[in-house]
Design an enzyme around this catalytic site. Structure first.
Site, PDB file in Angstrom:
ATOM      1  N   LYS A 150       0.906  -1.131   0.051  1.00 50.81           N
ATOM      2  CA  LYS A 150       0.124   0.052   0.132  1.00 50.81           C
ATOM      3  C   LYS A 150       0.786   1.262  -0.041  1.00 50.81           C
ATOM      4  O   LYS A 150       1.814   1.406   0.726  1.00 50.81           O
ATOM      5  CB  LYS A 150      -0.815  -0.050   1.246  1.00 50.81           C
ATOM      6  CG  LYS A 150      -1.900   1.164   1.239  1.00 50.81           C
ATOM      7  CD  LYS A 150      -2.805   0.981   2.694  1.00 50.81           C
ATOM      8  CE  LYS A 150      -3.930   1.917   2.715  1.00 50.81           C
ATOM      9  NZ  LYS A 150      -4.941   1.859   3.668  1.00 50.81           N
ATOM     10  N   SER A 225      -9.506   1.679   2.946  1.00 50.58           N
ATOM     11  CA  SER A 225      -8.841   2.683   2.011  1.00 50.58           C
ATOM     12  C   SER A 225      -7.828   1.680   1.129  1.00 50.58           C
ATOM     13  O   SER A 225      -7.130   1.966   0.354  1.00 50.58           O
ATOM     14  CB  SER A 225      -8.049   3.557   2.956  1.00 50.58           C
ATOM     15  OG  SER A 225      -7.225   3.161   3.761  1.00 50.58           O
ATOM     16  N   SER A 249      -9.949  -0.578   7.216  1.00 54.27           N
ATOM     17  CA  SER A 249      -9.265  -0.473   5.711  1.00 54.27           C
ATOM     18  C   SER A 249      -8.664  -1.709   5.401  1.00 54.27           C
ATOM     19  O   SER A 249      -8.317  -1.740   4.120  1.00 54.27           O
ATOM     20  CB  SER A 249      -8.215   0.911   5.891  1.00 54.27           C
ATOM     21  OG  SER A 249      -9.017   1.900   6.102  1.00 54.27           O
TER      22      SER A 249
END
Length: 558
Positions: A150, A225, A249
């Site tokens: 990420k 996210s 997330s």
């Protein structure tokens, strides 16, 4: 009382027959109310024939007989399968890496999982693994395994943008500690994945660079996210991915994309090198295709710590994967003596009826495996969402003050560099902390946090794990909630209480639902005790193995 000594069920609306224990338990599962009427009677998880529901991208296919035989010897672990083949000389880390880079090149224009692809770094790391094996050196637990990271986790090669224009040229001079742990175990990093800007969002639509699509249906969001990481695993663009979890997330995208997502206990994994959103809640964890893969990665990340790391003192041996029980070690009732509890409030108003049915089905399967499953009430559960957003946005307004285009940030103003969702959350957090309002909002939210934490702790003192949906709905369509921030916030209702309490939780596949003619995955969340990852992973692994034919058979990752 049930066979494990606890009460058969919590109080639910309506009387249940008392003359027969079996009748009482049957009545519980068939009459529990969800706020949208009674749940239907038990029925198969997959309706219709395989292949009937349409999908925009046919990523998943029915496993072949050869695939099932191969997985039976590998326990459905893609990481172990790839690693064993590399160590036996059946393939090389370089060939594996090339294959995954080709998958990214062929599919990412459609899905948009990656912000950047580190092809040169990946091939360099793969060659290093091959050279080490040729010299008789074991590169580590993750030798030759392609990972996606990420893009709010610092990597010393290439930019770390956190999904923001303000950091589009930001080049970290160091690796995050989890990156160092992966590298020390021979992992190959193929790229940085898309995310909501600074991790603020639940759809990956607030990224400054692109919108990521859900591989199950390109018209839907992958969650957020960590949506880019979840989509990359689901699209088989990498063997595993690393994400961050502040209020769900990792777990919500895992549910939307049909993968496994683990949020460790707060403090188990170092946050060093993670771009901060809300420091009291931020956690780093894996997204994988199986529970065993999540355990392998957790072992690697916990086993390599810098000498100055004060995240967790006196950490014992980290061998989570080595303590998982294989299918050959399971008896006919592997959950015998285990106690689980469904949180009643998570099946109430605001939760899709089909999602509730999948969770009830999963609970029934746990009972068939010998578990005692109760329904319990957590009266404080609905208080977690507003308390979390007050606390998280207050911390965000402070953390993001550093991005002033002087110390950090590109040569642009905050107004130019930050997106609307980030601006909204900074303003809300600043208001909650302002003079005259901090006691009314921030202090009260801290008091609610303690109530939520105590409520969950009291339940976990009785039960081995708590059961909830990972999200109240399946993946929704792109732009559905983009202009309705309150609706987007409410999508985190199943996950934020775990972050408020610092507890570990894992999302596994709980089945599928048909929405508008499309089959979409539903995630089952198991919440465990603090630093109880070993037990939690074992419970999730057992459920995954024993329900593979009923729930997981259509997923195709190996």
């Amino acid at each position: 009382a049930c066979s494990c000594g606890g009460r058969t069920e919590a109080k639910v609306k309506g009387e249940t027959p008392q003359d027969s224990q079996m009748a009482a338990r049957t009545a519980l599962w068939t009459s529990t109310e969800t706020g949208r009427g009674k749940l239907s009677r038990r029925r198969p998880l997959l309706s219709g024939k395989l292949g009937e529901p349409r999908r925009s991208v046919p990523v998943f296919q029915k496993p072949s007989r050869e695939y099932l035989v191969r997985c039976s010897s590998h326990g459905h672990s893609l990481i172990r399968k790839i690693g064993d083949e590399i160590r036996r000389g059946e393939t090389t880390a370089s060939d594996v890496t090339k294959t995954y880079l080709e998958k990214i090149h062929a599919s990412d224009e459609t899905v948009g999982s990656f912000i950047s692809v580190t092809a040169e770094l990946a091939m360099e790391q793969a060659r290093a693994v091959d050279d080490a094996l040729a010299s008789g050196i074991d590169p580590g637990l993750l030798a030759g395994i392609p990972f996606a990271i990420k893009d709010n986790i610092c990597l010393s090669v290439g930019p770390t943008t956190a999904g923001s224009r303000l950091l589009q040229a930001h080049q970290p001079p160091y690796d995050a500690q989890v990156i160092s742990a992966l590298k020390a175990n021979g992992a190959v990093i193929v790229g940085k994945t898309n995310l909501d800007e600074f991790g603020m969002g639940s759809t990956t639509e607030s990224s400054a660079f692109q919108v990521t699509r859900n591989p199950w249906d390109l018209s839907r969001v992958p969650g957020g996210s960590s949506g880019g990481s979840a989509a990359a695993v689901a699209m088989q663009q990498c063997a595993a991915a690393i994400g961050s979890d502040t209020g769900g997330s990792i777990r919500q995208p895992a549910s939307f994309c049909g993968v496994v997502g683990l949020k460790p206990t707060y403090g188990l994994i170092p946050r060093h090198g993670l771009v901060a959103y809300a420091s009291s809640f931020d956690c780093i964890g894996p997204l994988t295709s199986s529970v065993e893969d999540a355990a392998i990665i957790l072992s690697a990340m916990c086993g390599h710590r810098a000498s100055d790391d004060a995240t967790l003192q006196n950490l014992g041996e980290s061998n989570y994967h080595g303590k998982l029980r294989s299918i050959d070690q399971q008896d006919s009732k592997p959950f015998a003596g285990r106690r689980f509890a469904i949180i009643k409030e998570t099946l109430g108003p605001g939760v899709d009826k089909l999602v509730s049915e999948r969770i009830i089905e999963a609970a029934k399967q746990m009972e068939e495996l010998g578990a005692c499953v109760d329904v319990v009430s957590c009266p404080s559960f609905h208080l977690g969402l507003p308390a979390y957003y007050i606390l998280a946005l207050s911390e965000a307004s402070s953390n993001l003050a550093r991005y002033d285009s002087i110390r950090f940030g590109a040569e642009m103003t905050r107004s130019e560099g930050l997106g609307p969702e980030v601006k909204r959350r900074i303003l809300m957090g600043s208001y909650a902390l302002s003079a005259g309002h901090s006691d009314a909002y921030y202090k009260r939210a801290q008091e609610v946090q303690r109530i939520v934490e105590n409520d969950l702790a009291s339940k976990l003192s009785v039960y081995d794990a708590l059961i909830t949906p990972a999200a109240p709905t399946p993946a929704y369509r792109t732009n559905d909630k983009l202009n309705d921030p309150l609706a987007m916030f409410s999508g985190d209702m199943m996950t934020v209480n775990v972050n408020l309490s610092g507890l570990p939780a894992i999302v596994v596949r709980g089945g599928q639902v048909e929405t508008e003619g499309v089959q979409l995955p539903v995630g089952l969340q198991l919440i465990g005790r603090p630093f109880g990852e070993e037990e939690l992973l074992n419970l999730a692994h057992t459920f995954e193995l024993c329900t593979w034919e009923k729930i997981n058979s259509e997923w195709h990752f190996c």
